[in-house]
Design a protein around this motif. Structure first.
Motif, short mmCIF file in Angstrom:
data_model
loop_
_atom_site.label_atom_id
_atom_site.label_comp_id
_atom_site.label_asym_id
_atom_site.label_seq_id
_atom_site.Cartn_x
_atom_site.Cartn_y
_atom_site.Cartn_z
N UNK A 103 0.88 -1.20 -0.05
CA UNK A 103 -0.05 -0.02 0.04
C UNK A 103 0.74 1.27 0.08
N UNK A 104 2.02 1.39 0.98
CA UNK A 104 2.83 2.56 0.99
C UNK A 104 3.52 2.67 -0.41
N UNK A 105 3.91 1.67 -0.72
CA UNK A 105 4.92 1.59 -2.40
C UNK A 105 3.68 1.86 -3.20
N UNK A 106 2.59 1.48 -3.19
CA UNK A 106 1.71 1.71 -4.21
C UNK A 106 1.13 3.28 -4.23
N UNK A 107 1.08 3.77 -2.96
CA UNK A 107 0.83 5.30 -3.00
C UNK A 107 1.83 6.03 -3.58
N UNK A 108 3.00 5.80 -3.16
CA UNK A 108 4.24 6.47 -3.84
C UNK A 108 4.43 6.30 -5.23
N UNK A 109 4.14 5.13 -5.68
CA UNK A 109 4.27 4.84 -7.16
C UNK A 109 2.97 5.99 -7.79
N UNK A 110 1.87 5.97 -7.35
CA UNK A 110 0.67 6.70 -7.87
C UNK A 110 1.03 7.94 -7.86
N UNK A 111 1.61 8.61 -6.74
CA UNK A 111 1.98 10.15 -6.63
C UNK A 111 2.91 10.47 -7.57
N UNK A 112 3.74 9.64 -8.02
CA UNK A 112 4.79 10.03 -9.03
C UNK A 112 4.31 10.26 -10.44
N UNK A 113 2.99 9.68 -10.54
CA UNK A 113 2.55 9.99 -11.86
C UNK A 113 1.59 11.03 -11.82
N UNK A 114 1.03 11.76 -10.49
CA UNK A 114 0.34 12.81 -10.66
C UNK A 114 0.70 14.11 -11.75
N UNK A 115 1.74 14.61 -11.66
CA UNK A 115 2.17 15.51 -12.37
C UNK A 115 2.07 15.05 -13.77
N UNK A 116 2.09 13.83 -14.35
CA UNK A 116 2.11 13.41 -15.75
C UNK A 116 0.54 13.16 -15.86
N UNK A 117 -0.34 12.87 -14.92
CA UNK A 117 -1.68 12.87 -15.27
C UNK A 117 -2.18 14.09 -15.53
N UNK A 118 -2.04 15.18 -14.75
CA UNK A 118 -2.36 16.56 -15.15
C UNK A 118 -2.05 16.91 -16.61
N UNK A 119 -0.77 16.69 -16.91
CA UNK A 119 -0.46 17.16 -18.28
C UNK A 119 -1.09 16.24 -19.41
N UNK A 120 -1.43 14.87 -18.91
CA UNK A 120 -2.07 14.07 -20.06
C UNK A 120 -3.45 14.70 -20.09
N UNK A 121 -4.30 14.81 -19.21
CA UNK A 121 -5.41 15.30 -19.29
C UNK A 121 -5.80 16.96 -19.80
N UNK A 122 -4.76 17.76 -19.47
CA UNK A 122 -4.98 19.23 -20.09
C UNK A 122 -4.32 19.17 -21.54
N UNK A 123 -3.39 18.31 -21.74
CA UNK A 123 -2.91 18.41 -23.19
C UNK A 123 -3.12 17.17 -24.05
N UNK A 124 -2.74 16.05 -23.76
CA UNK A 124 -2.97 14.83 -24.76
C UNK A 124 -4.29 14.65 -25.03
N UNK A 125 -5.16 14.67 -23.99
CA UNK A 125 -6.68 14.63 -24.30
C UNK A 125 -7.38 15.40 -25.18
N UNK A 126 -6.50 16.77 -25.20
CA UNK A 126 -7.15 17.88 -25.87
C UNK A 126 -6.37 17.73 -27.26
N UNK A 127 -5.79 16.86 -27.74
CA UNK A 127 -5.19 16.71 -28.83
C UNK A 127 -4.02 17.35 -29.23
#
Lengths: 10, 212
Positions: free
Chosen positions: B181-205
């Protein structure tokens, strides 16, 4: 805690 | 097996296949961190040693074999078949800064001081940070191909779905594994910045490119 049980997750 | 666990596994599988197909179809591994892929191959190898000691289900065995097989196939494509296209100059993350501390931590904090358990713990800790060479490479070049961002999104989504799976399992099965669980939370947090860019840029083409 699942200590000792086989780990069923991937 | 709950819906979060199943969709998490499928998302993980999709990520692995997307990356393999991207490299195979384009005959190029440009923009892909070979170091991250070696770390993932190491993660699967050290985690799935229980293939030799315990049988859980046909699903479990098949998925493990597919993950390991694809991980090594990806490493082979990057470092052998399409080596000429590998962008080693930009793949300059020092992996010893991950592997050595993770190795030490897995010896110190584990469920049981036995070789298989320590290797399993090592794989859990290492997986949580294995994507860093890839994210480092993107930050260095300032951009990523759209297909590479789909790969990263599926890979990040997989661990996020596992978090929901663990919440589910805690409430309905009384099951929890603090290390995962702790490692999984760390892992997911590392992607947060990328998730933001993915939603705001890539999904808008738009292509994912970072401001200089």
């Amino acid at each position: 805690d699942n200590n000792g049980k086989p780990k069923d997750e991937l | 097996m709950n819906i979060f666990r199943l969709t998490g596994d499928l998302s993980h599988l999709a990520a692995i296949i997307i990356l393999l197909l991207k490299i195979w179809k384009s005959r190029s591994c440009a923009g892909i961190s070979g170091k991250s892929q070696i770390l993932f191959a190491l993660v699967f190898t050290t985690r799935y040693l229980d293939l030799f000691t315990s049988f859980i289900s046909l699903y479990n065995t098949c998925m493990k074999l597919i993950y390991i097989g694809c991980a090594y196939a990806t490493v082979y494509l990057i470092y052998a078949k399409f080596r000429a296209t590998y962008d080693g100059n930009h793949d300059s993350f020092r992996v010893e800064f991950l592997v050595v501390p993770v190795g030490g931590l897995s010896v110190l904090i584990n469920h049981d001081f036995s070789p298989l358990e320590i290797l399993w713990t090592f794989s859990i800790y290492l997986e949580s940070v294995a994507i860093l060479p890839q994210l480092f490479m993107i930050s260095k070049t300032g951009e990523a191909e759209t297909i590479t961002t789909h790969y990263l999104f599926c890979l990040g989504l997989y661990r996020a779905l596992y978090l929901f799976n663990w919440i589910w399992r805690f409430y309905f099965e009384g099951f929890f594994d603090m290390i995962a669980i702790v490692a999984g939370v760390v892992q997911t947090v590392l992607y947060c910045d990328f998730f933001y860019l993915y939603v705001t840029k890539v999904l808008k083409g738009k292509k994912l490119s970072l401001p200089a």
